[in-house]
Design a protein around this motif. Structure first.
Motif, PDB file in Angstrom:
ATOM      1  N   PRO A  74       0.805  -1.232   0.000  1.00  0.00           N
ATOM      2  CA  PRO A  74       0.000   0.000   0.000  1.00  0.00           C
ATOM      3  C   PRO A  74       0.830   1.270   0.000  1.00  0.00           C
ATOM      4  CG  PRO A  74      -0.909  -1.586   1.541  1.00  0.00           C
ATOM      5  CD  PRO A  74       0.390  -2.154   1.080  1.00  0.00           C
ATOM      6  N   GLN A  75       1.916   1.297   0.778  1.00  0.00           N
ATOM      7  CA  GLN A  75       2.718   2.516   0.812  1.00  0.00           C
ATOM      8  C   GLN A  75       3.366   2.805  -0.540  1.00  0.00           C
ATOM      9  OE1 GLN A  75       3.329  -0.283   2.486  1.00  0.00           O
ATOM     10  NE2 GLN A  75       5.462  -0.489   3.155  1.00  0.00           N
ATOM     11  N   ALA A  76       3.721   1.740  -1.267  1.00  0.00           N
ATOM     12  CA  ALA A  76       4.301   1.914  -2.597  1.00  0.00           C
ATOM     13  C   ALA A  76       3.241   2.399  -3.588  1.00  0.00           C
ATOM     14  CB  ALA A  76       4.915   0.604  -3.081  1.00  0.00           C
ATOM     15  N   ARG A  77       2.024   1.856  -3.487  1.00  0.00           N
ATOM     16  CA  ARG A  77       0.919   2.320  -4.337  1.00  0.00           C
ATOM     17  C   ARG A  77       0.632   3.797  -4.101  1.00  0.00           C
ATOM     18  NH1 ARG A  77      -4.230  -0.656  -2.954  1.00  0.00           N
ATOM     19  NH2 ARG A  77      -5.065   0.682  -4.595  1.00  0.00           N
ATOM     20  N   LEU A  78       0.576   4.164  -2.820  1.00  0.00           N
ATOM     21  CA  LEU A  78       0.253   5.545  -2.469  1.00  0.00           C
ATOM     22  C   LEU A  78       1.340   6.497  -2.958  1.00  0.00           C
ATOM     23  CD1 LEU A  78      -1.794   7.321  -1.020  1.00  0.00           C
ATOM     24  CD2 LEU A  78      -0.602   6.854   1.128  1.00  0.00           C
ATOM     25  N   GLY A 103       1.367  24.692  -8.773  1.00  0.00           N
ATOM     26  CA  GLY A 103       1.566  23.523  -7.931  1.00  0.00           C
ATOM     27  C   GLY A 103       0.367  23.351  -7.025  1.00  0.00           C
ATOM     28  N   THR A 104       0.430  22.358  -6.156  1.00  0.00           N
ATOM     29  CA  THR A 104      -0.691  22.103  -5.260  1.00  0.00           C
ATOM     30  C   THR A 104      -0.219  21.303  -4.052  1.00  0.00           C
ATOM     31  OG1 THR A 104      -2.917  21.124  -5.101  1.00  0.00           O
ATOM     32  CG2 THR A 104      -1.339  19.985  -6.498  1.00  0.00           C
ATOM     33  N   THR A 105      -0.909  21.493  -2.953  1.00  0.00           N
ATOM     34  CA  THR A 105      -0.729  20.587  -1.829  1.00  0.00           C
ATOM     35  C   THR A 105      -1.515  19.314  -2.125  1.00  0.00           C
ATOM     36  OG1 THR A 105      -2.690  21.294  -0.586  1.00  0.00           O
ATOM     37  CG2 THR A 105      -0.667  22.581  -0.280  1.00  0.00           C
ATOM     38  N   LEU A 106      -1.295  18.284  -1.332  1.00  0.00           N
ATOM     39  CA  LEU A 106      -2.074  17.056  -1.459  1.00  0.00           C
ATOM     40  C   LEU A 106      -2.051  16.334  -0.117  1.00  0.00           C
ATOM     41  CD1 LEU A 106      -2.082  14.525  -4.398  1.00  0.00           C
ATOM     42  CD2 LEU A 106      -1.829  13.690  -2.042  1.00  0.00           C
ATOM     43  N   VAL A 107      -3.221  15.969   0.375  1.00  0.00           N
ATOM     44  CA  VAL A 107      -3.325  15.106   1.553  1.00  0.00           C
ATOM     45  C   VAL A 107      -4.326  14.011   1.218  1.00  0.00           C
ATOM     46  CG1 VAL A 107      -5.082  16.562   2.691  1.00  0.00           C
ATOM     47  CG2 VAL A 107      -3.676  14.999   4.051  1.00  0.00           C
ATOM     48  N   SER A 108      -3.981  12.768   1.552  1.00  0.00           N
ATOM     49  CA  SER A 108      -4.778  11.642   1.051  1.00  0.00           C
ATOM     50  C   SER A 108      -4.819  10.502   2.054  1.00  0.00           C
ATOM     51  CB  SER A 108      -4.162  11.135  -0.256  1.00  0.00           C
ATOM     52  OG  SER A 108      -2.822  10.711  -0.041  1.00  0.00           O
ATOM     53  N   LEU A 109      -5.870   9.703   1.919  1.00  0.00           N
ATOM     54  CA  LEU A 109      -6.013   8.461   2.680  1.00  0.00           C
ATOM     55  C   LEU A 109      -6.248   7.311   1.704  1.00  0.00           C
ATOM     56  CD1 LEU A 109      -8.389   9.502   5.607  1.00  0.00           C
ATOM     57  CD2 LEU A 109      -5.954   8.949   5.792  1.00  0.00           C
ATOM     58  N   LEU A 110      -5.665   6.170   2.026  1.00  0.00           N
ATOM     59  CA  LEU A 110      -5.905   4.942   1.270  1.00  0.00           C
ATOM     60  C   LEU A 110      -6.225   3.838   2.256  1.00  0.00           C
ATOM     61  CD1 LEU A 110      -5.902   3.273  -1.368  1.00  0.00           C
ATOM     62  CD2 LEU A 110      -3.443   2.898  -0.992  1.00  0.00           C
ATOM     63  N   HIS A 111      -7.426   3.273   2.153  1.00  0.00           N
ATOM     64  CA  HIS A 111      -7.856   2.205   3.043  1.00  0.00           C
ATOM     65  C   HIS A 111      -7.658   0.869   2.346  1.00  0.00           C
ATOM     66  CE1 HIS A 111     -11.236  -0.041   5.303  1.00  0.00           C
ATOM     67  NE2 HIS A 111     -10.219   0.075   6.109  1.00  0.00           N
ATOM     68  N   THR A 112      -6.915  -0.033   2.989  1.00  0.00           N
ATOM     69  CA  THR A 112      -6.616  -1.334   2.383  1.00  0.00           C
ATOM     70  C   THR A 112      -6.980  -2.431   3.375  1.00  0.00           C
ATOM     71  OG1 THR A 112      -4.326  -1.214   3.182  1.00  0.00           O
ATOM     72  CG2 THR A 112      -4.763  -0.403   0.958  1.00  0.00           C
ATOM     73  N   PRO A 113      -8.277  -2.731   3.515  1.00  0.00           N
ATOM     74  CA  PRO A 113      -8.695  -3.721   4.504  1.00  0.00           C
ATOM     75  C   PRO A 113      -8.121  -5.096   4.218  1.00  0.00           C
ATOM     76  CG  PRO A 113     -10.506  -3.209   3.019  1.00  0.00           C
ATOM     77  CD  PRO A 113      -9.419  -2.224   2.723  1.00  0.00           C
ATOM     78  N   VAL A 114      -7.825  -5.812   5.285  1.00  0.00           N
ATOM     79  CA  VAL A 114      -7.273  -7.155   5.160  1.00  0.00           C
ATOM     80  C   VAL A 114      -8.379  -8.117   4.750  1.00  0.00           C
ATOM     81  CG1 VAL A 114      -6.143  -9.046   6.378  1.00  0.00           C
ATOM     82  CG2 VAL A 114      -5.518  -6.681   6.877  1.00  0.00           C
ATOM     83  N   VAL A 115      -8.117  -8.924   3.741  1.00  0.00           N
ATOM     84  CA  VAL A 115      -9.065  -9.943   3.286  1.00  0.00           C
ATOM     85  C   VAL A 115      -8.387 -11.289   3.389  1.00  0.00           C
ATOM     86  CG1 VAL A 115     -10.501 -10.745   1.397  1.00  0.00           C
ATOM     87  CG2 VAL A 115     -10.130  -8.287   1.717  1.00  0.00           C
TER      88      VAL A 115
END
Length: 280
Positions: A74-78, A103-115
């Motif tokens: 996930p960290q690599a994807r993000l 330019g721009t700022t960016l703040v993001s979340l990525l949820h990767t639930p365990v399956v």
């Protein structure tokens, strides 16, 4: 499947002073991705930068094939999605004089639930030091936070508000070096000067964290148009008033109330807020 799922609401407003809105908020809930961008640049360049960054970011998080890309950490994807956004904005800025320097700022979340036990063994070692309370030591992190610039992420947990991101800004550097106080930072004429932005250079260093969400957590992504105008105490009061279990309607109402307060307190900049709740 993960016992928790996410719901969200988002809202953006140009504020009381600016004629246009250079903020962008976007979500792709089917892949667990959420993003807020605050653009900068002459004319409409800031709006172009924030929109392009958000769109490119989400597009690069979507699985392109079944050849194993989904298995990427996930960290690599993000990080790859943020780098793609940076490249897109930087290339656009070089193709037209009117977009030069945007330019721009960016703040993001990525949820990767365990399956079925997947998506955790390799990443479990990267635990957030702020997020271990009441989590089993074997729980892998499933919420990934990435940011560049001074748009922020906060977490409300059991009535306590915590700022999870550290601004990439000149004032933050002065503050951490002990050169100015919190009160001086809040009034500083240089508080809008950021030290990192998406698209201003060929590459950018994104700050990425891992977290283990807990039921009833609320995560807030916001541009500085909100955080400069609304105090932590006001944010706590609004987020604490969201009934549990949270609903999309209640989150939308909280977004509206936060923007109303920001405008009431001055509304000097564009205002954007995106709330993500962890519902058991």
């Amino acid at each position: 499947m993960s016992p928790n799922h996410l719901i969200y609401a988002m809202l953006t407003h140009r504020g009381r002073v600016r004629h246009g809105n250079e903020d962008t908020c976007a979500a792709a809930p089917e892949i667990g991705a959420f993003v807020v961008c605050d653009g900068m640049g002459g004319a409409a360049a800031g709006e172009v930068a924030s929109n392009l960054a958000a769109d490119t970011f989400l597009a690069n998080l979507r699985p392109q094939s079944s050849s194993g890309e989904e298995m990427q950490k996930p960290q690599a994807r993000l990080n790859a999605a943020i780098q793609a956004a940076n490249h897109a904005v930087y290339q656009q800025s070089r193709q037209s004089r009117q977009f030069n320097g945007m330019g721009t700022t960016l703040v993001s979340l990525l949820h990767t639930p365990v399956v079925n036990g997947e998506n955790g063994k390799a990443s479990a070692a990267r635990r957030s030091p702020t997020n271990h309370i009441n989590s089993r030591i074997t729980d892998p992190p499933t919420l990934w936070l990435g940011h560049v610039g001074d748009s922020r992420c906060y977490r409300q947990r059991r009535g306590k508000l915590e700022q999870l991101t550290i601004d990439h800004s000149l004032v933050e550097e002065q503050l951490r070096a002990g050169q100015i106080t919190m009160a001086q930072a809040a009034r500083s004429p240089m508080r809008n000067l950021i030290t990192r932005a998406v698209g201003s250079q060929p590459t950018v260093e994104a700050e990425i964290q891992s977290h283990r969400p807990q039921p009833n957590d609320v995560y807030m992504l916001a541009s500085d148009g909100l955080t400069h105008e609304v105090s932590d105490e006001e944010i706590v009061e609004i987020l604490a008033s969201i009934p549990k279990p949270q609903t999309k309607g209640a989150l939308t109402t909280a977004c509206e109330e936060l923007i109303t307060i920001a405008n009431r307190n001055g509304g000097h900049d564009n205002i954007t807020v995106l709330l993500v709740a962890v519902v058991p």
